[in-house]
Design a protein around this motif. Structure first.
Motif, PDB file in Angstrom:
ATOM      1  N   THR A   1       0.829  -1.207   0.000  1.00 44.08           N
ATOM      2  CA  THR A   1       0.000   0.000   0.000  1.00 44.08           C
ATOM      3  C   THR A   1       0.861   1.254   0.000  1.00 44.08           C
ATOM      4  O   THR A   1       0.598   2.204  -0.749  1.00 44.08           O
ATOM      5  CB  THR A   1      -0.926   0.012   1.238  1.00 44.08           C
ATOM      6  OG1 THR A   1      -1.781  -1.128   1.203  1.00 44.08           O
ATOM      7  CG2 THR A   1      -1.780   1.275   1.267  1.00 44.08           C
TER       8      THR A   1
ATOM      9  N   TYR B   1       2.556   1.655  -3.382  1.00 38.65           N
ATOM     10  CA  TYR B   1       1.579   2.115  -4.366  1.00 38.65           C
ATOM     11  C   TYR B   1       1.222   3.582  -4.126  1.00 38.65           C
ATOM     12  O   TYR B   1       1.101   4.370  -5.077  1.00 38.65           O
ATOM     13  CB  TYR B   1       0.314   1.247  -4.293  1.00 38.65           C
ATOM     14  CG  TYR B   1      -0.752   1.657  -5.286  1.00 38.65           C
ATOM     15  CD1 TYR B   1      -0.734   1.186  -6.596  1.00 38.65           C
ATOM     16  CD2 TYR B   1      -1.775   2.532  -4.921  1.00 38.65           C
ATOM     17  CE1 TYR B   1      -1.698   1.559  -7.508  1.00 38.65           C
ATOM     18  CE2 TYR B   1      -2.745   2.922  -5.825  1.00 38.65           C
ATOM     19  CZ  TYR B   1      -2.705   2.435  -7.116  1.00 38.65           C
ATOM     20  OH  TYR B   1      -3.664   2.819  -8.028  1.00 38.65           O
TER      21      TYR B   1
ATOM     22  N   ASP C   1       1.770   6.503  -6.678  1.00 34.69           N
ATOM     23  CA  ASP C   1       0.573   7.256  -7.073  1.00 34.69           C
ATOM     24  C   ASP C   1       0.767   8.744  -6.804  1.00 34.69           C
ATOM     25  O   ASP C   1       0.404   9.594  -7.617  1.00 34.69           O
ATOM     26  CB  ASP C   1      -0.636   6.727  -6.307  1.00 34.69           C
ATOM     27  CG  ASP C   1      -1.948   7.266  -6.858  1.00 34.69           C
ATOM     28  OD1 ASP C   1      -1.925   7.908  -7.924  1.00 34.69           O
ATOM     29  OD2 ASP C   1      -2.989   7.049  -6.221  1.00 34.69           O
TER      30      ASP C   1
ATOM     31  N   THR D   1      -4.178   8.195  -9.763  1.00 34.26           N
ATOM     32  CA  THR D   1      -5.546   8.517  -9.340  1.00 34.26           C
ATOM     33  C   THR D   1      -5.969   9.888  -9.844  1.00 34.26           C
ATOM     34  O   THR D   1      -7.107  10.075 -10.295  1.00 34.26           O
ATOM     35  CB  THR D   1      -5.649   8.463  -7.809  1.00 34.26           C
ATOM     36  OG1 THR D   1      -5.252   7.178  -7.346  1.00 34.26           O
ATOM     37  CG2 THR D   1      -7.080   8.737  -7.354  1.00 34.26           C
TER      38      THR D   1
ATOM     39  N   LEU E   1      -7.599   5.370  -0.699  1.00 35.43           N
ATOM     40  CA  LEU E   1      -7.773   4.804  -2.040  1.00 35.43           C
ATOM     41  C   LEU E   1      -6.704   3.765  -2.340  1.00 35.43           C
ATOM     42  O   LEU E   1      -6.995   2.708  -2.915  1.00 35.43           O
ATOM     43  CB  LEU E   1      -7.740   5.927  -3.084  1.00 35.43           C
ATOM     44  CG  LEU E   1      -8.957   6.859  -3.112  1.00 35.43           C
ATOM     45  CD1 LEU E   1      -8.716   8.027  -4.061  1.00 35.43           C
ATOM     46  CD2 LEU E   1     -10.207   6.101  -3.527  1.00 35.43           C
ATOM     47  N   SER E   2      -5.457   4.039  -1.953  1.00 38.57           N
ATOM     48  CA  SER E   2      -4.371   3.074  -2.163  1.00 38.57           C
ATOM     49  C   SER E   2      -4.644   1.791  -1.378  1.00 38.57           C
ATOM     50  O   SER E   2      -4.447   0.675  -1.887  1.00 38.57           O
ATOM     51  CB  SER E   2      -3.031   3.684  -1.739  1.00 38.57           C
ATOM     52  OG  SER E   2      -2.727   4.831  -2.495  1.00 38.57           O
TER      53      SER E   2
ATOM     54  N   GLN F   1      -7.542   0.654  -0.466  1.00 42.01           N
ATOM     55  CA  GLN F   1      -8.669  -0.051  -1.080  1.00 42.01           C
ATOM     56  C   GLN F   1      -8.240  -0.832  -2.312  1.00 42.01           C
ATOM     57  O   GLN F   1      -8.715  -1.948  -2.553  1.00 42.01           O
ATOM     58  CB  GLN F   1      -9.760   0.958  -1.436  1.00 42.01           C
ATOM     59  CG  GLN F   1     -10.496   1.517  -0.225  1.00 42.01           C
ATOM     60  CD  GLN F   1     -11.429   2.653  -0.576  1.00 42.01           C
ATOM     61  OE1 GLN F   1     -11.602   3.001  -1.751  1.00 42.01           O
ATOM     62  NE2 GLN F   1     -12.040   3.258   0.425  1.00 42.01           N
ATOM     63  N   VAL F   2      -7.323  -0.250  -3.097  1.00 40.20           N
ATOM     64  CA  VAL F   2      -6.809  -0.956  -4.277  1.00 40.20           C
ATOM     65  C   VAL F   2      -6.120  -2.255  -3.862  1.00 40.20           C
ATOM     66  O   VAL F   2      -6.389  -3.328  -4.417  1.00 40.20           O
ATOM     67  CB  VAL F   2      -5.830  -0.058  -5.061  1.00 40.20           C
ATOM     68  CG1 VAL F   2      -5.096  -0.870  -6.129  1.00 40.20           C
ATOM     69  CG2 VAL F   2      -6.572   1.104  -5.710  1.00 40.20           C
TER      70      VAL F   2
END
Length: 472
Positions: free
Chosen positions: A64, A67, A71, A77, A183-184, A186-187
């Motif tokens: 996470t 990422y 990101d 995103t 968001l990271s 959740q991905v």
């Protein structure tokens, strides 16, 4: 509150977002972990299950963070969010909007900010950023709304500048970073959930083929589904509402801070006109503990009569960079533990086993104790008493405020916030009504030839008693 909004709200938001991401991982992993434990007899297999669980959690956290860093640097995103948007400076008919943006950004220590237009029927504006690029996005409907709300070019320009300054405040404070962390997470959670679901389904199907242990596969499936259901219920009805309660409280604090910084950058009139245009949408005076924004009335009162600062708007180093420091420190420590410190895994394993055993034992003993002593009755009474106490204290506070306001009424000089009294009456919001009067509004205002009593008689007759008591 000013210390919280200026220095602590972003660091706390990042910490809470990180913790909630961890909780999300637990909700996914625990059903698999506990299901395995129930059907493992030997101590070595139990330890193996715990080790797999710990390693998976650490791996998910590291993945996470990696990422998130990628990101935040490359803006995956952000590119999705701004897809289809147009740069306003490339649209000749919106040249006035770009000029307002260029004029407003001079009051902030910001660079590499692009002003975009999004085709949307939603009345909205927002700000997003990556490490290399920052964006302020305004929707076509918001542009139309502000243009229709004011008759003069000067008022329109001030309203746009107030809105732009509010969004620039979000950028300079990096307010979107906590959402990027979520968001990271959740991905990564979706990827792992799909992998675990595929593996468990495959294993159960293989077991089901063997006649002797097919019943075992059915039992495992139902136990896993039951555990997953229980955790999802806890997550949906306890953990997520608790997170939303905290996150939206911080969100309202952030909105007040951005309003304030907008007023400091331009003076209060610009943000006042922007918020005034929003009042026409729904007359919003109400907000709850789960509201994403403060009430519009409170927002206007918060910036009323704030003067322009002679200096550009800046933020503290701690508030701005704490998020990145926390992310990189967590990444380094996690990788160090995973790669260089295997010996600590057994220690964590023992802690996890002891904690699970203690949690189970304590919970069981507590439930039996409450049942045997009938303690649930005093608990229910205590909860009811707490709510009644809160209700009574709220009424007392309102009564004291009413007395104070009654002794300090403005009954002669008209002010720009007088019209807010009408929205408070319409929404039956006595607290907002008192706050408006406390900020200096004229209780004897005349609106379109009507007194405030006439308006109350037409829109909310029950509110007349409050007006009469306040006027004495």
């Amino acid at each position: 509150m000013r210390i919280l909004s200026n220095y602590l709200v972003n660091p706390l938001s990042v910490i809470i977002a990180t913790l909630f991401t961890f909780i999300n991982f637990l909700v996914i992993l625990l059903p698999f972990h506990v299901t395995l434990i129930l059907f493992l007899d030997s101590q070595s297999n139990f330890d193996l299950s715990n080790n797999i669980f710990i390693y998976t959690m650490i791996f998910m956290f590291i993945f996470t963070l990696i990422y998130l860093c990628l990101d935040f640097y490359y803006g995956f995103t952000i590119k999705t969010i701004i897809k289809g948007c147009l740069e306003i400076k490339t649209i000749p008919e919106l040249d006035f909007l770009q000029k307002n943006f260029d004029e407003t950004i001079k009051n902030f220590d910001l660079k590499n900010v692009t002003f975009l237009l999004q085709e949307s029927k939603e009345i909205n504006a927002f700000a997003v950023l990556s490490l290399r690029k920052k964006y302020v996005i305004i929707t076509t409907e918001m542009v139309e709304h502000i243009l229709k709300s004011f008759d003069t070019q000067e008022a329109q320009d001030k309203a746009f500048q107030g809105l732009i300054a509010h969004e620039l405040s979000h950028l300079i404070n990096w307010d979107s970073l906590p959402n990027l962390i979520l968001l990271s997470g959740q991905v990564v959670a979706v990827i792992l959930s799909n992998i675990l679901t595929f593996v468990s389904t495959l294993v159960i199907r293989i077991i089901s083929i063997i006649p002797i242990v097919s019943l075992f596969a059915v039992i495992v499936t139902y136990i896993f589904l039951f555990l997953q259901f229980c955790l999802n219920m806890i997550y949906s009805f306890i953990l997520q509402p608790l997170y939303l309660l905290i996150e939206r409280f911080f969100g309202r604090v952030i909105e007040h801070r951005s309003d304030y910084q907008s007023a400091k950058a331009l003076s209060w009139e610009s943000m006042y006109l922007c918020l005034n245009s929003l009042m026409a949408l729904n007359g919003n005076t109400f907000n709850s503990s789960f509201s994403t924004h403060p009430s519009t009335i409170n927002r206007i009162l918060h910036i009323y009569k704030i003067e322009k600062s002679p200096e550009n708007i800046e933020v503290s180093f701690f508030s701005k960079y704490f998020s990145l420091i926390l992310v990189f420190a967590s990444l380094v420590l996690s990788i160090y533990f995973l790669v260089m410190n295997f010996n600590h895994l057994n220690y964590l394993n023992e802690i996890l086993k002891d904690y699970l055993a203690l949690f189970y034992s304590s919970t069981k003993d507590l439930l039996f104790y409450i049942h045997e002593t009938k303690l649930y009755l005093p608990i229910v009474v205590a909860i009811i008493a707490a709510f009644l106490t809160f209700y009574i204290l709220k009424k007392i506070s309102l009564f004291v405020k009413k007395i104070y306001v009654s002794k300090n009424l403005n009954r002669s000089e008209n002010t720009p916030i007088d019209f807010l009294l009408l929205y408070a009456i319409q929404n039956n919001d006595l607290n907002a009504f008192l706050n408006i009067l406390k900020s200096g509004a004229n209780i004897d205002m005349i609106f379109e030839g009507h007194t405030i009593e006439t308006y109350a008689q037409h829109m909310n007759p029950k509110f007349l008693k409050h007006i009469e008591k306040i006027k004495g």
